[in-house]
Scaffold this motif. Structure first.
Motif, PDB file in Angstrom:
ATOM      1  N   LEU A 128      17.035  49.094  43.620  1.00 17.56           N
ATOM      2  CA  LEU A 128      18.137  49.110  44.573  1.00 17.56           C
ATOM      3  C   LEU A 128      18.211  50.491  45.198  1.00 17.56           C
ATOM      4  O   LEU A 128      17.927  51.484  44.532  1.00 17.56           O
ATOM      5  CB  LEU A 128      19.473  48.859  43.868  1.00 17.56           C
TER       6      LEU A 128
ATOM      7  N   TRP B 131      22.212  42.215  56.879  1.00 18.11           N
ATOM      8  CA  TRP B 131      22.195  41.250  55.786  1.00 18.11           C
ATOM      9  C   TRP B 131      21.055  40.277  56.012  1.00 18.11           C
ATOM     10  O   TRP B 131      20.671  40.016  57.141  1.00 18.11           O
ATOM     11  CB  TRP B 131      23.501  40.456  55.746  1.00 18.11           C
TER      12      TRP B 131
ATOM     13  N   GLN C  58      17.639  46.216  49.109  1.00 19.25           N
ATOM     14  CA  GLN C  58      16.706  45.751  48.090  1.00 19.25           C
ATOM     15  C   GLN C  58      15.638  44.901  48.757  1.00 19.25           C
ATOM     16  O   GLN C  58      15.905  44.189  49.726  1.00 19.25           O
ATOM     17  CB  GLN C  58      17.438  44.941  47.030  1.00 19.25           C
TER      18      GLN C  58
ATOM     19  N   VAL D 172      13.439  41.890  49.497  1.00 26.32           N
ATOM     20  CA  VAL D 172      13.604  40.448  49.369  1.00 26.32           C
ATOM     21  C   VAL D 172      12.343  39.798  49.920  1.00 26.32           C
ATOM     22  O   VAL D 172      11.949  40.058  51.059  1.00 26.32           O
ATOM     23  CB  VAL D 172      14.838  39.940  50.152  1.00 26.32           C
TER      24      VAL D 172
ATOM     25  N   THR E  12      10.920  36.636  51.346  1.00 27.45           N
ATOM     26  CA  THR E  12      11.516  35.452  51.961  1.00 27.45           C
ATOM     27  C   THR E  12      10.575  34.260  52.048  1.00 27.45           C
ATOM     28  O   THR E  12      11.028  33.130  52.083  1.00 27.45           O
ATOM     29  CB  THR E  12      12.014  35.763  53.378  1.00 27.45           C
TER      30      THR E  12
ATOM     31  N   TYR F 194      16.496  44.421  52.693  1.00 26.35           N
ATOM     32  CA  TYR F 194      17.697  43.873  53.304  1.00 26.35           C
ATOM     33  C   TYR F 194      18.935  44.338  52.547  1.00 26.35           C
ATOM     34  O   TYR F 194      18.862  44.680  51.371  1.00 26.35           O
ATOM     35  CB  TYR F 194      17.662  42.337  53.298  1.00 26.35           C
ATOM     36  N   TRP F 195      20.061  44.315  53.219  1.00 25.69           N
ATOM     37  CA  TRP F 195      21.331  44.669  52.596  1.00 25.69           C
ATOM     38  C   TRP F 195      21.721  43.594  51.595  1.00 25.69           C
ATOM     39  O   TRP F 195      21.607  42.400  51.882  1.00 25.69           O
ATOM     40  CB  TRP F 195      22.414  44.803  53.642  1.00 25.69           C
ATOM     41  N   GLN F 196      22.205  44.043  50.447  1.00 26.95           N
ATOM     42  CA  GLN F 196      22.630  43.140  49.393  1.00 26.95           C
ATOM     43  C   GLN F 196      23.930  43.644  48.782  1.00 26.95           C
ATOM     44  O   GLN F 196      24.039  44.833  48.473  1.00 26.95           O
ATOM     45  CB  GLN F 196      21.569  43.086  48.277  1.00 26.95           C
TER      46      GLN F 196
ATOM     47  N   ARG G  80      26.203  44.324  45.724  1.00 23.93           N
ATOM     48  CA  ARG G  80      25.918  44.485  44.301  1.00 23.93           C
ATOM     49  C   ARG G  80      27.116  45.102  43.599  1.00 23.93           C
ATOM     50  O   ARG G  80      27.906  45.823  44.207  1.00 23.93           O
ATOM     51  CB  ARG G  80      24.700  45.386  44.084  1.00 23.93           C
TER      52      ARG G  80
END
Length: 121
Positions: free
Chosen positions: A32, A59, A77, A79, A81, A91-93, A95
């Protein structure tokens, strides 16, 4: 070095941050990377640590809900896809704020600091 967790206000800034994270010697797709976004139960919607509105977002898919059972923080983090329409990437996550991770900070001179240890780029 006086800096704060970074806010991202444009696709150009997002690209700059992503490129610097990926070029870091400490980069890992399982890590992260904290940005300065936060969702607090007492507030409705995401805000940046510097107090500015979150007008630009990155996002994966729809923005997460503006209300949460717990305070949430914003991390980037990797991702995977599996889709050509939305390529794999950082991408924004949302947490839990107590999760371990690196960090992306901004200085007033617009330098970016990445942490794992701290790197000035």
């Amino acid at each position: 070095m006086k800096a704060e967790l970074a806010s991202v206000h444009s696709s150009e800034e997002q690209h700059f941050v992503t490129a610097n994270i990926r070029s870091s010697t400490d980069y890992s797709t399982s890590s992260l990377y904290w940005l300065g976004g936060r969702l607090q139960r007492s507030l409705h919607g995401w805000r940046w640590a510097d107090g500015s509105e979150m007008a630009f977002t990155a996002w994966l898919g729809e923005e997460p809900p503006g209300l949460a059972e717990e305070d949430l923080c914003l991390a980037m983090q990797w991702v995977s896809t599996g889709s050509a329409a939305r390529p794999s990437g950082l991408y924004w996550q949302p947490r839990s704020c107590d999760a371990l991770g690196g960090y992306v900070c901004k200085k007033s001179s617009q330098g970016v600091l990445l942490g794992f240890p701290l790197l000035l780029l």
